[in-house]
Design a protein around this motif. Structure first.
Motif, mmCIF file in Angstrom:
data_model
loop_
_atom_site.group_PDB
_atom_site.id
_atom_site.type_symbol
_atom_site.label_atom_id
_atom_site.label_comp_id
_atom_site.label_asym_id
_atom_site.label_seq_id
_atom_site.Cartn_x
_atom_site.Cartn_y
_atom_site.Cartn_z
ATOM 1 N N ASP A 1 3.733 -6.017 -21.576
ATOM 2 C CA ASP A 1 3.337 -7.214 -21.158
ATOM 3 C C ASP A 1 1.905 -6.894 -20.323
ATOM 4 O O ASP A 1 1.981 -6.178 -19.141
ATOM 5 N N SER A 2 0.738 -7.135 -21.130
ATOM 6 C CA SER A 2 -0.462 -7.094 -20.331
ATOM 7 C C SER A 2 -0.665 -7.867 -19.141
ATOM 8 O O SER A 2 -1.740 -7.731 -18.546
ATOM 9 N N ARG A 3 -0.038 -9.033 -19.004
ATOM 10 C CA ARG A 3 -0.373 -10.002 -17.917
ATOM 11 C C ARG A 3 -0.280 -9.345 -16.452
ATOM 12 O O ARG A 3 -1.135 -9.933 -15.643
ATOM 13 N N LEU A 4 0.749 -8.450 -16.355
ATOM 14 C CA LEU A 4 0.702 -7.827 -14.927
ATOM 15 C C LEU A 4 0.646 -6.412 -14.957
ATOM 16 O O LEU A 4 0.908 -5.764 -16.143
ATOM 17 N N PRO A 5 -0.164 -5.659 -14.046
ATOM 18 C CA PRO A 5 -0.188 -4.240 -14.097
ATOM 19 C C PRO A 5 1.301 -3.694 -13.925
ATOM 20 O O PRO A 5 2.188 -4.258 -13.309
ATOM 21 N N LYS A 6 1.451 -2.347 -14.288
ATOM 22 C CA LYS A 6 2.911 -1.743 -14.040
ATOM 23 C C LYS A 6 2.544 -0.744 -12.712
ATOM 24 O O LYS A 6 2.027 0.129 -12.772
ATOM 25 N N VAL A 7 3.433 -1.152 -11.695
ATOM 26 C CA VAL A 7 3.134 -0.456 -10.547
ATOM 27 C C VAL A 7 4.075 0.421 -10.200
ATOM 28 O O VAL A 7 5.415 -0.114 -10.147
ATOM 29 N N PHE A 8 3.913 1.646 -9.913
ATOM 30 C CA PHE A 8 4.880 2.916 -9.344
ATOM 31 C C PHE A 8 4.678 3.474 -8.299
ATOM 32 O O PHE A 8 3.298 3.824 -7.929
ATOM 33 N N TYR A 9 5.636 3.904 -7.218
ATOM 34 C CA TYR A 9 5.403 4.474 -6.307
ATOM 35 C C TYR A 9 6.193 6.056 -6.257
ATOM 36 O O TYR A 9 7.352 5.871 -6.432
ATOM 37 N N LEU A 10 5.627 6.954 -6.518
ATOM 38 C CA LEU A 10 6.233 8.385 -6.381
ATOM 39 C C LEU A 10 6.003 9.385 -5.420
ATOM 40 O O LEU A 10 4.693 9.132 -4.870
ATOM 41 N N PRO A 11 6.918 10.182 -5.121
ATOM 42 C CA PRO A 11 6.450 11.302 -4.172
ATOM 43 C C PRO A 11 5.289 12.043 -4.495
ATOM 44 O O PRO A 11 5.109 12.309 -5.644
ATOM 45 N N ALA B 1 0.995 -1.207 0.045
ATOM 46 C CA ALA B 1 0.023 -0.021 0.018
ATOM 47 C C ALA B 1 1.011 1.260 0.019
ATOM 48 O O ALA B 1 2.024 1.258 0.602
ATOM 49 N N PRO B 2 0.525 2.298 -0.600
ATOM 50 C CA PRO B 2 1.094 3.567 -0.574
ATOM 51 C C PRO B 2 1.471 3.993 0.826
ATOM 52 O O PRO B 2 0.712 4.105 1.488
ATOM 53 N N GLN B 3 2.663 4.728 1.189
ATOM 54 C CA GLN B 3 3.041 5.284 2.270
ATOM 55 C C GLN B 3 2.474 6.707 2.470
ATOM 56 O O GLN B 3 2.487 7.265 1.417
ATOM 57 N N TYR C 1 8.002 -3.974 -9.258
ATOM 58 C CA TYR C 1 7.361 -2.387 -9.186
ATOM 59 C C TYR C 1 8.584 -1.627 -8.915
ATOM 60 O O TYR C 1 9.655 -1.835 -8.869
ATOM 61 N N TYR C 2 8.338 -0.217 -9.244
ATOM 62 C CA TYR C 2 9.117 0.867 -9.126
ATOM 63 C C TYR C 2 9.021 1.824 -8.165
ATOM 64 O O TYR C 2 7.724 2.140 -8.068
ATOM 65 N N GLN C 3 10.125 2.566 -7.777
ATOM 66 C CA GLN C 3 9.807 3.554 -6.637
ATOM 67 C C GLN C 3 10.816 4.784 -6.869
ATOM 68 O O GLN C 3 12.030 4.226 -7.234
ATOM 69 N N VAL C 4 10.323 5.860 -6.675
ATOM 70 C CA VAL C 4 11.202 7.037 -6.351
ATOM 71 C C VAL C 4 11.177 7.391 -5.171
ATOM 72 O O VAL C 4 9.849 7.864 -4.896
ATOM 73 N N ASP C 5 11.871 7.476 -4.365
ATOM 74 C CA ASP C 5 11.744 8.154 -2.871
ATOM 75 C C ASP C 5 11.773 9.660 -2.779
ATOM 76 O O ASP C 5 10.870 10.067 -2.175
ATOM 77 N N THR C 6 12.484 10.429 -3.709
ATOM 78 C CA THR C 6 12.519 11.882 -3.363
ATOM 79 C C THR C 6 12.872 12.419 -5.001
ATOM 80 O O THR C 6 13.396 11.818 -5.617
ATOM 81 N N VAL C 7 12.082 13.429 -4.927
ATOM 82 C CA VAL C 7 12.261 14.353 -6.275
ATOM 83 C C VAL C 7 12.650 15.510 -5.913
ATOM 84 O O VAL C 7 11.910 16.319 -5.091
ATOM 85 N N THR C 8 14.057 16.120 -6.112
ATOM 86 C CA THR C 8 14.546 17.482 -5.979
ATOM 87 C C THR C 8 14.741 18.041 -7.035
ATOM 88 O O THR C 8 15.197 17.729 -8.072
ATOM 89 N N PRO C 9 14.949 19.581 -6.826
ATOM 90 C CA PRO C 9 15.516 20.321 -7.923
ATOM 91 C C PRO C 9 16.764 20.173 -8.546
ATOM 92 O O PRO C 9 17.411 19.523 -7.738
#
Length: 182
Positions: free
Chosen positions: A152-162, A59-61, A115-123
């Protein structure tokens, strides 16, 4: 570009394609206006709903948004790719701007699903050209690089972004045959 601007920009080409005789002759989904219709869901911790296809993903934090891309099934999926870019729409001057952030690939324990995650995005870095009397423009500024995934349509593509970060995507289709060198 905002969603309303995208919809307005797509109405004329779509209506022309619907009423065009040649539109019926187009083979299943190439690119552009006829690209696959990818379903997009976004959840924060406050509105998160676990679906059957994505309940195994975390679940998203707090401070994070979960983006779920569901790809429609296509014939010849090996001929397609999904390109992902992550960034923010910002008002910027004539200089080139970028953001800093690191896209990391993780695996759902016990399932092996990525799944893919970006913890922080800064200038990030920007050029330092003088921009006398130029208005700022609203553009998509992204973290360096992009991610290209095999379609690949068999699995969703899941991303966690700030929160406040955008996920931009498009599909690519092979339109040429292999050439050989012996």
């Amino acid at each position: 570009m905002k969603l309303t601007q995208l919809v307005k920009a797509a109405v004329l080409p779509l209506s022309l394609a619907l009423f065009s005789i040649s539109a019926a002759a187009v083979s299943p989904p190439p690119t552009g206006v006829n690209a696959p219709m990818i379903s997009v869901l976004s959840y924060t911790p406050h509105n998160y709903v676990a679906h059957e296809q994505t309940k195994m993903y975390p679940a998203p934090q707090v401070g994070t948004v979960q983006h779920i891309l569901t790809l429609p099934q296509l014939e010849n999926e090996q001929d397609y790719q999904l390109e992902i870019q992550i960034g923010k729409t910002q008002w910027v001057d004539c200089n080139r701007h970028s953001l800093r952030g690191e896209l990391k690939e993780h695996t759902v324990e016990g399932w092996g699903y990525p799944y893919y995650q970006v913890d922080t995005v800064t200038p990030g870095a920007s050029t330092r050209m003088a921009c006398p009397e130029q208005d700022k423009q609203e553009v998509f500024v992204r973290i360096p690089g992009e991610l290209k995934l095999q379609y690949d349509s068999r699995l969703p593509k899941v991303f966690y972004l700030p929160e406040g970060t955008e996920l931009r995507f498009r599909t690519w289709k092979v339109d040429s045959l292999f050439q050989y060198s012996k």
